[in-house]
Every structure is written in C-alpha cells, then in structure tokens.
Enzyme design. Structure first.
Site, short mmCIF file in Angstrom:
data_model
loop_
_atom_site.label_atom_id
_atom_site.label_comp_id
_atom_site.label_asym_id
_atom_site.label_seq_id
_atom_site.Cartn_x
_atom_site.Cartn_y
_atom_site.Cartn_z
N GLY A 1 0.82 -1.20 0.00
CA GLY A 1 0.00 0.00 0.00
C GLY A 1 0.86 1.25 0.00
O GLY A 1 2.06 1.22 0.30
N CYS A 2 0.24 2.37 -0.32
CA CYS A 2 1.00 3.62 -0.42
C CYS A 2 1.51 4.09 0.94
O CYS A 2 2.71 4.39 1.09
CB CYS A 2 0.15 4.71 -1.09
SG CYS A 2 -1.46 4.97 -0.34
N TYR A 3 0.65 4.16 1.94
CA TYR A 3 1.09 4.56 3.27
C TYR A 3 2.14 3.59 3.83
O TYR A 3 3.17 4.03 4.37
CB TYR A 3 -0.08 4.66 4.23
CG TYR A 3 -0.94 5.89 4.09
CD1 TYR A 3 -0.40 7.17 4.24
CD2 TYR A 3 -2.30 5.78 3.84
CE1 TYR A 3 -1.20 8.30 4.13
CE2 TYR A 3 -3.11 6.91 3.74
CZ TYR A 3 -2.55 8.17 3.88
OH TYR A 3 -3.35 9.29 3.78
N THR B 1 4.26 1.73 2.20
CA THR B 1 5.52 1.88 1.47
C THR B 1 6.36 3.00 2.05
O THR B 1 7.54 2.82 2.37
CB THR B 1 5.25 2.13 -0.03
OG1 THR B 1 4.66 0.97 -0.61
CG2 THR B 1 6.54 2.46 -0.77
N ALA B 2 5.77 4.18 2.16
CA ALA B 2 6.53 5.32 2.68
C ALA B 2 6.97 5.08 4.12
O ALA B 2 8.11 5.37 4.50
CB ALA B 2 5.68 6.59 2.59
#
Length: 346
Positions: free
Chosen positions: A154-156, A158-159
């Site tokens: 997911g995007c969150y 990953t960061a």
C-alpha cells in the site's frame, strides 16, 4: 519479443498511471486494458493524457490467461478471485490491492473477512512461497523474481516502511507514532462526497484513526517486532503525493550518527531511494510522476526521539510505479526499466 501484459482495473488512477508508465516501456506490450464498468469506453474519455483510439476491454479470464503477466488494479474483493484464478493457471500476477498482503489472521482482523485462499496470504508463514510481499528494498527482491503472485504494498505502508525499517533495532518497542498525509487520488477515482473539490480545497483532515487498515500492514512487514504502532492518515488538498512522518524513542546508546549510518547503509545501492542530509526534508512535489522515495531523519537528544520523514508519489512508488518495478523483476528485466526516481518539478 515483448512480454504481453494484461491490466485489470485500468479505469482507476493506479491502472491509468501504469498505462502511462508503460507507454515508453521497451519490453512490455499492453495486450489487455480491462475495466468492468467502463468496457467499450475510449480510454481518453477518462484520461485525456492517454490520447488515442484504445478502448477499455471487458474482463475476460481466458484472455488474461494468455498473457505473460497480469497487473490487478481493482479493489481487494475482485482481486481475491482473479488473483487466485490466475495464480492457479500459472500466470504471474502483481496485485495492487490488499487482497494478499497480510496473514490469514491479519486479514480477518483488519478487513473483517475470512481469507478464501490462505495459501496465497503472503504475510502468513504457511503461505505458498510463490506468493510474496513486493517491497524490493526491504529484502524481497529475490523472492519477487521467483514469485507467481506479488502483493504490491500500500502507499502509506511503502513510505512508512522505507523510513522505519532500517531503524527498528534502534527504537524502543511501543514508541512509534506515524503521522501521514496523502493527496486525494489515494482515495480512488470513484465519486465521493468527501472528495468534492469544494470540500477538499483549503481543508486538511485526519481519518481512519485509530484503526486504519494500513496499520496492520505496517506492523506485519516491519523487519522486527516493535510492538503496536499508532498510525493516523490525513487527506490533503492536492492531487497526488504522500508524506509520512514517523517518530520513535531510541534505545540507550543511539545517537544521530547511528541513525544516519543505518539509513545510509540500507539504501546506499538502491536506485529509487534517496537519503537526504539531516535537516533537509523531502518534498512531495519533487517525487511527482516518479518511482522515487526521499527520506531524512533528525534526532533530538533532549527527548531521545528520532523523526523520520518519507515522501513518495502515492500513484508512483505507492502504486503503479512499484507495480512496474515488481513486474520488471518478475519478467527477468532490470527493475529500473521504464522508471525514474526523478520527479516533475516545479
């Protein structure tokens, strides 16, 4: 000969971003651009940047089975069925949803459902070794190369994971707090009242606390047990971009130099992750349109806390860019093919 690719869910932002990236890919031919509700609609009607005569295809499992690989950019419900069917047919799959990221127990906890294919729940120790989590920079690169099904992070997560993973051995368990902010494209293309321009413009709001689903993914894939984390996402009034700021209390003996060394060692040879000097902070705009991630960390000796800031494009490294990175690995290509860590600026 180019590898034939199928994309399912191409009418969403993630699928469309993947089409944009693949337009210049030297070794992949997009053979199928499937979108269930938009079948027959010209792609450019939804995405004018993708001008041309192409129309969205219907979702046809038999046709997808003839592809060399398939990327699923659908919600997790359809992905569970399609991903399992393609896996069983031996077709390599990269899935952008949360269908296969967690363990069986984690999926039930965070999604309130029994997982229909426990053997494909990549976060479960008993899962098939060909079903893997796809964050190459966290040591999964060889697993992705040998996989048949890749659960794209997911995007969150990953960061957050890129920022925290190298530091977990330096942090006190139970001390991690993550404050993250994403542009509106992270919520998808579907019309929602909360995403109207008049509602989002000039506004900033938190949502999903204290049990946003990405909390479970972050906790599962941190490389050590750091106890429960507190994770709060926010919606910011911009189209794309994601910034995660994580805080943690360090264990005795850790100082600023140890923190800097941990990040530098972890990412010294990573093509998409750039560690900035302490005191220099990432900008989301600097990553727009790219598969890059910028990190920085600062240490406060007064509070014994480290602040790690991580920026990505939520549609790039947070979705389509990372999917292409994983697809390149699956197909035996250089993982950087068709991708850049350099964003559009200004």
């Amino acid at each position: 000969m180019a590898h034939r690719l199928g994309i399912v869910g191409a009418s969403g932002y993630g699928g469309a971003e993947l089409l944009r990236l693949l337009a210049g890919h030297p070794a992949v031919e997009v053979a199928i651009v499937a979108a269930h509700s938009q079948a027959g609609t010209p792609v450019s009607d939804l995405f004018p940047n993708l001008a041309g005569a192409r129309v969205f295809d219907a979702v046809d499992l038999d046709a997808l089975g003839e592809c060399d690989a398939v990327v699923l950019a659908t919600p997790h419900g359809p992905a569970l069925d399609l991903g399992a069917a393609l896996f069983d047919a031996g077709v390599p799959v990269v899935d952008l949803s949360a269908a296969f990221r967690l363990s069986v127990e984690g999926f039930a906890t965070w999604y309130g459902e029994d997982h229909p294919r426990p053997d494909l729940a990549a976060g479960d120790p008993a899962a098939d070794r060909r079903a893997v989590y796809g964050l190459p920079e966290l040591g999964f690169r060889d697993a992705v190369r040998a996989a048949t099904l890749v659960a794209n992070p997911g995007c969150y997560p990953t960061a957050t994971l890129l920022g925290l993973a190298p530091l977990v051995g330096l942090l006190q368990p139970g001390s991690i707090v993550v404050d993250a902010k994403s542009g509106a494209s992270g919520a998808g293309r579907a019309a929602k009242d909360s995403l109207h321009f008049a509602h989002v413009h000039g506004d900033l709001t938190a949502y999903g606390a204290p049990a946003h689903r990405h909390t479970g993914e972050i906790e599962r894939w941190l490389p050590a047990d750091v106890g429960p984390i507190t994770f709060t996402p926010h919606l910011v009034p911009m189209s794309r971009g994601l910034l995660a700021t994580a805080y943690g209390t360090v264990v005795d003996g850790v100082d600023a130099a140890a923190i800097a060394d941990a990040l530098d060692i972890a990412y010294a040879h990573e093509p998409f992750v750039h560690v900035l000097p302490p005191g220099t902070f990432p900008h989301t705009k600097a990553l727009a349109g790219s598969n890059g991630c910028q990190l920085s960390a600062v240490f406060d000796p007064r509070t014994r806390r480290v602040t790690v800031t991580s920026a990505i494009d939520n549609l790039g490294k947070g979705a389509a860019g990372q999917a292409l990175q994983n697809l390149n690995l699956l197909l035996g290509l250089d993982e950087t093919t068709g991708l850049t860590a350099i964003g559009l600026y200004p």
